[in-house]
Design a protein around this motif. Structure first.
Motif, PDB file in Angstrom:
ATOM      1  N   ALA A   1       0.818  -1.211   0.000  1.00 28.34           N
ATOM      2  CA  ALA A   1       0.000   0.000   0.000  1.00 28.34           C
ATOM      3  C   ALA A   1       0.854   1.265   0.000  1.00 28.34           C
ATOM      4  N   ASP A   2       1.954   1.247   0.745  1.00 33.23           N
ATOM      5  CA  ASP A   2       2.820   2.425   0.825  1.00 33.23           C
ATOM      6  C   ASP A   2       3.418   2.784  -0.533  1.00 33.23           C
ATOM      7  N   ALA A   3       3.784   1.796  -1.297  1.00 28.80           N
ATOM      8  CA  ALA A   3       4.475   2.051  -2.570  1.00 28.80           C
ATOM      9  C   ALA A   3       3.532   2.158  -3.762  1.00 28.80           C
ATOM     10  N   ALA A   4       2.332   1.627  -3.640  1.00 23.89           N
ATOM     11  CA  ALA A   4       1.432   1.511  -4.791  1.00 23.89           C
ATOM     12  C   ALA A   4       1.134   2.821  -5.513  1.00 23.89           C
ATOM     13  N   PRO A   5       0.896   3.943  -4.813  1.00 17.95           N
ATOM     14  CA  PRO A   5       0.542   5.163  -5.540  1.00 17.95           C
ATOM     15  C   PRO A   5       1.562   5.577  -6.596  1.00 17.95           C
ATOM     16  N   ASP A   6       2.822   5.272  -6.381  1.00 14.59           N
ATOM     17  CA  ASP A   6       3.846   5.628  -7.370  1.00 14.59           C
ATOM     18  C   ASP A   6       3.740   4.793  -8.640  1.00 14.59           C
ATOM     19  N   TRP A   7       3.095   3.663  -8.550  1.00  9.93           N
ATOM     20  CA  TRP A   7       3.025   2.750  -9.684  1.00  9.93           C
ATOM     21  C   TRP A   7       1.683   2.802 -10.412  1.00  9.93           C
ATOM     22  N   LEU A   8       0.648   3.247  -9.717  1.00 13.12           N
ATOM     23  CA  LEU A   8      -0.675   3.272 -10.323  1.00 13.12           C
ATOM     24  C   LEU A   8      -0.837   4.438 -11.292  1.00 13.12           C
ATOM     25  N   ALA A   9      -1.557   4.180 -12.370  1.00 12.07           N
ATOM     26  CA  ALA A   9      -1.976   5.250 -13.270  1.00 12.07           C
ATOM     27  C   ALA A   9      -3.125   6.006 -12.614  1.00 12.07           C
TER      28      ALA A   9
END
Length: 261
Positions: free
Chosen positions: A204-212
Motif C-alpha cells: 500500500a505504501d508504494a502503490a501510488p507511485d506505480w498506479l496510473a
C-alpha cells in the motif's frame, strides 16, 4: 498389480479422509495416463498432498492453471478479487499480478480483458517459473524479486490494475493452518508478519507511485484485519473501500488513485 478400479480409488481417498472422495477420484482418473501414474497419484493424495498438486493444475476463474510443487495453490475465493478488478477498471491495459504465485490472477485478468501488458512478480523463483508458464499465452512477463523491486521501472505511474494477493496469516497462526498448506506451500506465501499485514502495508505504501490515474490496488485479507488494512490504504492517499463476498468468504480492499494526484 492390476489397475485400480474407480471404486478402489474412491475407497482409498475416503479412507484417507478426503471429504469429496468421489469428485476427487473422478478428476484423478481423468488425469492419470497410465495405471502406474494413477496409483502414484492416489498414493500422493492419500498422504495429504493437495489435490491441485497431484493433478498438476487448479481450476480458477474458468481457467485450468498449472501448479507445481512448492507453489501456492490459487484459492477459489480469490476469484472475487479478479471480479472486483474487472468491475473497477474494465478497460485496463496494464496489469500487474504482485505476489503472483502461479500467476492465476494475472492469467484470469488477461483472459477477461483481452490484449493487455501483463506483468507478474514474486519473491519465490519457483513461483516465477510457474507463473511464466501460465501467462506466456498472453505475452506476459514474469519477474523475480521483492515486491516492486522486481518490476521494470517503466511501469511507474502506468499500472491500471495492481492485484496483490499478499500473505496475510499472522506468524503465530501459521501453525494452525491445514496440513496441506503448512506442508506443501511456501512460508513466504502464507506468513504476513506479527499481525498478518506487514506485506500489505509495504504494498500500500508504494502503490501510488506505480498506479496510473484511476488505477486501482486490490488486496485480499481477512474480515478481522479489514479495519487495519483500510487504514494502511487510506494513509497513502488512495480512495478506499471494502468489497465482501459472503458466499466465497472473501474480503477485498480496493484503493483507487484519484485522477490528478
Amino acid at each position: 498389480m492390476p489397475p485400480l478400479s474407480p471404486l478402489a480409488v474412491v475407497a482409498a481417498l475416503r479412507s484417507a479422509g478426503c471429504v469429496f472422495a468421489e469428485d476427487e477420484a473422478e478428476l484423478i482418473l481423468a488425469t492419470a495416463r497410465t495405471p502406474d501414474e494413477l496409483a502414484a497419484m492416489v498414493d500422493r493424495r492419500a498422504t495429504g498432498v493437495p489435490l491441485e498438486l497431484v493433478l498438476g493444475w487448479a481450476e480458477f476463474h474458468g481457467l485450468r492453471v498449472l501448479v507445481e510443487p512448492g507453489v501456492f495453490v490459487p484459492r477459489r475465493r480469490t476469484e472475487f478479487l479478479v471480479d472486483q478488478a474487472l468491475a473497477h477498471v474494465p478497460d485496463a491495459r496494464v496489469v500487474v499480478d504482485l505476489c503472483c504465485g502461479s500467476g492465476a490472477v494475472g492469467a484470469a485478468l488477461a483472459t477477461a480483458l483481452g490484449p493487455v501488458e501483463l506483468h507478474a512478480a514474486d519473491v519465490d523463483p519457483a513461483a516465477v517459473r510457474c507463473a511464466r508458464r501460465n501467462i506466456a499465452a498472453f505475452g506476459g512477463h514474469a519477474h523475480a524479486g521483492d515486491l516492486f523491486d522486481a518490476l521494470p521501472d517503466q511501469l511507474r505511474g502506468r499500472v491500471d490494475i495492481l492485484a496483490a494477493n499478499v500473505p496475510y496469516v499472522p506468524t503465530g497462526e501459521v501453525g494452525l493452518l491445514p496440513t496441506e498448506a503448512r506442508d506443501h506451500e511456501p512460508l513466504t506465501a502464507l506468513d504476513g508478519g506479527a499481525d498478518g499485514l506487514d506485506i500489505l502495508r509495504r504494498v500500500a505504501d508504494a502503490a501510488p507511485d506505480w498506479l496510473a490515474p484511476g488505477g486501482c490496488l486490490l488486496v485480499e485479507t481477512s474480515e478481522r484485519q479489514l479495519t487495519a488494512a483500510v487504514e494502511a490504504f487510506t494513509r497513502t492517499g488512495l480512495s478506499t473501500h471494502v468489497a465482501v463476498s459472503h458466499d466465497l468468504y472473501a474480503n477485498v480492499v480496493v484503493g483507487v488513485r484519484v485522477s490528478g494526484e
